[in-house]
Design a protein around this motif. Sequence first.
Motif, PDB file in Angstrom:
ATOM      1  N   TYR A 143       3.644  21.693  -6.446  1.00  0.00           N
ATOM      2  CA  TYR A 143       4.712  20.699  -6.043  1.00  0.00           C
ATOM      3  C   TYR A 143       4.746  20.745  -4.484  1.00  0.00           C
ATOM      4  O   TYR A 143       4.157  21.800  -4.016  1.00  0.00           O
ATOM      5  CB  TYR A 143       6.009  21.277  -6.725  1.00  0.00           C
ATOM      6  N   ALA A 144       5.673  19.847  -4.020  1.00  0.00           N
ATOM      7  CA  ALA A 144       5.819  20.031  -2.510  1.00  0.00           C
ATOM      8  C   ALA A 144       7.522  19.771  -2.500  1.00  0.00           C
ATOM      9  O   ALA A 144       7.958  18.959  -3.226  1.00  0.00           O
ATOM     10  CB  ALA A 144       5.392  18.755  -1.580  1.00  0.00           C
ATOM     11  N   VAL A 145       8.030  20.536  -1.897  1.00  0.00           N
ATOM     12  CA  VAL A 145       9.526  20.424  -1.326  1.00  0.00           C
ATOM     13  C   VAL A 145       9.670  19.729  -0.264  1.00  0.00           C
ATOM     14  O   VAL A 145       9.422  20.035   1.031  1.00  0.00           O
ATOM     15  CB  VAL A 145      10.159  21.777  -1.008  1.00  0.00           C
ATOM     16  N   GLY A 146      10.035  18.258  -0.624  1.00  0.00           N
ATOM     17  CA  GLY A 146      10.115  17.428   0.496  1.00  0.00           C
ATOM     18  C   GLY A 146       8.568  17.086   1.046  1.00  0.00           C
ATOM     19  O   GLY A 146       7.658  17.134   0.217  1.00  0.00           O
ATOM     20  N   THR A 147       8.542  16.281   1.997  1.00  0.00           N
ATOM     21  CA  THR A 147       7.132  15.895   2.534  1.00  0.00           C
ATOM     22  C   THR A 147       6.143  17.095   3.125  1.00  0.00           C
ATOM     23  O   THR A 147       6.868  17.857   3.864  1.00  0.00           O
ATOM     24  CB  THR A 147       7.266  15.027   3.665  1.00  0.00           C
ATOM     25  N   PRO A 148       5.223  17.451   2.622  1.00  0.00           N
ATOM     26  CA  PRO A 148       4.308  18.581   3.061  1.00  0.00           C
ATOM     27  C   PRO A 148       3.874  18.493   4.415  1.00  0.00           C
ATOM     28  O   PRO A 148       3.971  17.365   5.097  1.00  0.00           O
ATOM     29  CB  PRO A 148       2.966  18.354   2.561  1.00  0.00           C
ATOM     30  N   ARG A 149       4.560  19.444   5.043  1.00  0.00           N
ATOM     31  CA  ARG A 149       4.152  19.747   6.679  1.00  0.00           C
ATOM     32  C   ARG A 149       2.953  19.753   7.105  1.00  0.00           C
ATOM     33  O   ARG A 149       2.574  19.460   8.288  1.00  0.00           O
ATOM     34  CB  ARG A 149       5.047  20.928   7.296  1.00  0.00           C
ATOM     35  N   GLU A 150       1.790  20.311   6.308  1.00  0.00           N
ATOM     36  CA  GLU A 150       0.458  20.295   6.566  1.00  0.00           C
ATOM     37  C   GLU A 150      -0.172  18.978   6.635  1.00  0.00           C
ATOM     38  O   GLU A 150      -0.107  18.417   5.794  1.00  0.00           O
ATOM     39  CB  GLU A 150      -0.095  21.521   5.816  1.00  0.00           C
ATOM     40  N   PRO A 151      -0.860  18.609   7.615  1.00  0.00           N
ATOM     41  CA  PRO A 151      -1.248  17.180   7.593  1.00  0.00           C
ATOM     42  C   PRO A 151      -2.557  16.847   6.624  1.00  0.00           C
ATOM     43  O   PRO A 151      -2.662  15.855   6.129  1.00  0.00           O
ATOM     44  CB  PRO A 151      -2.157  17.091   8.784  1.00  0.00           C
ATOM     45  N   ASP A 152      -3.416  17.893   6.186  1.00  0.00           N
ATOM     46  CA  ASP A 152      -4.276  17.770   5.065  1.00  0.00           C
ATOM     47  C   ASP A 152      -4.156  17.755   3.727  1.00  0.00           C
ATOM     48  O   ASP A 152      -5.023  17.707   2.877  1.00  0.00           O
ATOM     49  CB  ASP A 152      -5.596  18.659   5.639  1.00  0.00           C
ATOM     50  N   VAL A 153      -2.979  17.898   3.365  1.00  0.00           N
ATOM     51  CA  VAL A 153      -2.417  18.182   2.062  1.00  0.00           C
ATOM     52  C   VAL A 153      -2.771  16.852   1.146  1.00  0.00           C
ATOM     53  O   VAL A 153      -3.332  16.957   0.179  1.00  0.00           O
ATOM     54  CB  VAL A 153      -1.109  18.355   1.842  1.00  0.00           C
ATOM     55  N   ALA A 154      -2.704  15.786   1.760  1.00  0.00           N
ATOM     56  CA  ALA A 154      -2.824  14.423   0.887  1.00  0.00           C
ATOM     57  C   ALA A 154      -4.438  14.224   0.384  1.00  0.00           C
ATOM     58  O   ALA A 154      -4.560  13.994  -0.444  1.00  0.00           O
ATOM     59  CB  ALA A 154      -2.119  13.057   1.585  1.00  0.00           C
ATOM     60  N   SER A 155      -5.131  14.534   1.601  1.00  0.00           N
ATOM     61  CA  SER A 155      -6.595  14.105   1.377  1.00  0.00           C
ATOM     62  C   SER A 155      -7.079  15.445   0.429  1.00  0.00           C
ATOM     63  O   SER A 155      -7.982  15.090  -0.444  1.00  0.00           O
ATOM     64  CB  SER A 155      -7.357  14.109   2.701  1.00  0.00           C
TER      65      SER A 155
END
Length: 375
Positions: free
Chosen positions: A249-261
Motif C-alpha cells: 500500500y502507499a499512504v498518499g503519493t509515494p515520495r520515492e521516485p522509483d516506486v512506480a517503475s
Amino acid sequence: MGVTSSVLDVATMRSRLDRLRSHAAAAGVAATVVSPGSDLRYLTGIAGSSFERLTALVVPSDAAVAPVLVSPALEYAGLGHVPLADLGVEVRTWVDGEDPYALALGGIPTGRVAVSDMTPALHLLRLRDAGAVDQQLAGPVLRELRMRKDTAELAELRAAGAAIDRVHARVGEWLRAGRTEAEVAADIAAAIVEEGHAAADFVIVGSGPNGASPHHSVSDRVIEDGDVVVVDIGGPLPSGYGSDSTRTYAVGTPREPDVASAYAALQAAQQSSVEAVRPGVTCEAIDRAAREVLAEAGLAEHFIHRTGHGIGLDGHEEPYIVAGNDLPVEPGMTFSIEPGVYLAGRWGARIEDIVAVTDDGVERFNTRPTELVIL
C-alpha cells in the motif's frame, strides 16, 4: 491436547495411515513415531504441541501390527472424540512414574524408526534409550503425503484465502498517516479473527524503510504521508489450514521516485511466476520465472528470498519454490508466490498469493488486485 476433525473422517484417516505405512515400508522404515504437531493433526485430527510428558502415535509399517497411541492418562480424556477404535489404533495410557517410552515401543517390530521432525530431543533421545536406536527423520516420508492436498484440504485453503482477502479489502479502514505500525497491526489482527480465522498467526506492517526488511513485524514507527507499506498477514482457520497473503500500500503519493517503475516490474514478476505453474514444471523454474523479470528490470539484487513456500497445516512446508529444487509440481500442491523488492533504508514491496496446482494449470486462492493500493 484437543481435537479438530472438520476435514477428517474415518475413511480419510484410514487412507492416510495406510499411505504412511506404504511410504515408510518403501523407505526401509519399520515404524514411524509421530509426536504432537501438524503431522499428528494431519493423521488423526489431534491438535496440540509436545511437552514433557510423552504423547505419540506409533505406526508400524507392517499392516498386520496395530498402530499405538501412547498418551498420559490425564490428557487422554480430551481425545475422546477421535475414532481410534474404528481406526484399529491401540491406546496405551500411562501415569507419572511409568516409562512411556518402553510402552510406546512394546510389540513394535525392530528396525529403523522414523521420528517426526519436530519431536523434542527430550523424547527423541529417550526413545533411543528405550530401543529405537536406528533413527531417521520422518519428514521425507510424511511430506510425500502432505504435499498433495485432497479435496477437503483444498476447500479449507480456498476458504482461508477468501477470508484473508476480506481483511485486505478493509486495510484502508486502519492504515493512514499519523498512526503507528503497531496500532494498525492491532486492528488488522482483530479483523483476521472477525473474518473467520481462529487466530492471527502473524501481522507484518512494514512502513517506509521498515518495508525493506522482509520479516519486519511491527514497531512504534509513526506512518508518514508518502510511505510505501508492506502488509503481510495470515492465520489458521479452526481446521488448522491457514492463509498467507501480502499486498503493498502507499499512504498518499509515494515520495520515492522509483516506486512506480520498480513496482510495475514486481507485479509483472509475480504474474509471470503464477503463470509458470502447471503440472510437471519444477519448483526452481517457477522461482526463475519471477527472478528473470526482476533481473531484466535491474532489480535482481533486491529480491533476497525464495519465491515461495508450501502451505497447509503449517505456514511453511513442502514444496519450496526456490533455486535448486528440481521437484516437479503436481496437482494438489499448494504454495505461495511472493517475490519482493527491497531497497535497504528506503522502502520495500511484496506481492503474495497462495496458489494450487490443478490438472492443467493453476488456481489462485487469493483474488485481490495486485496493483499498488494508494490510500
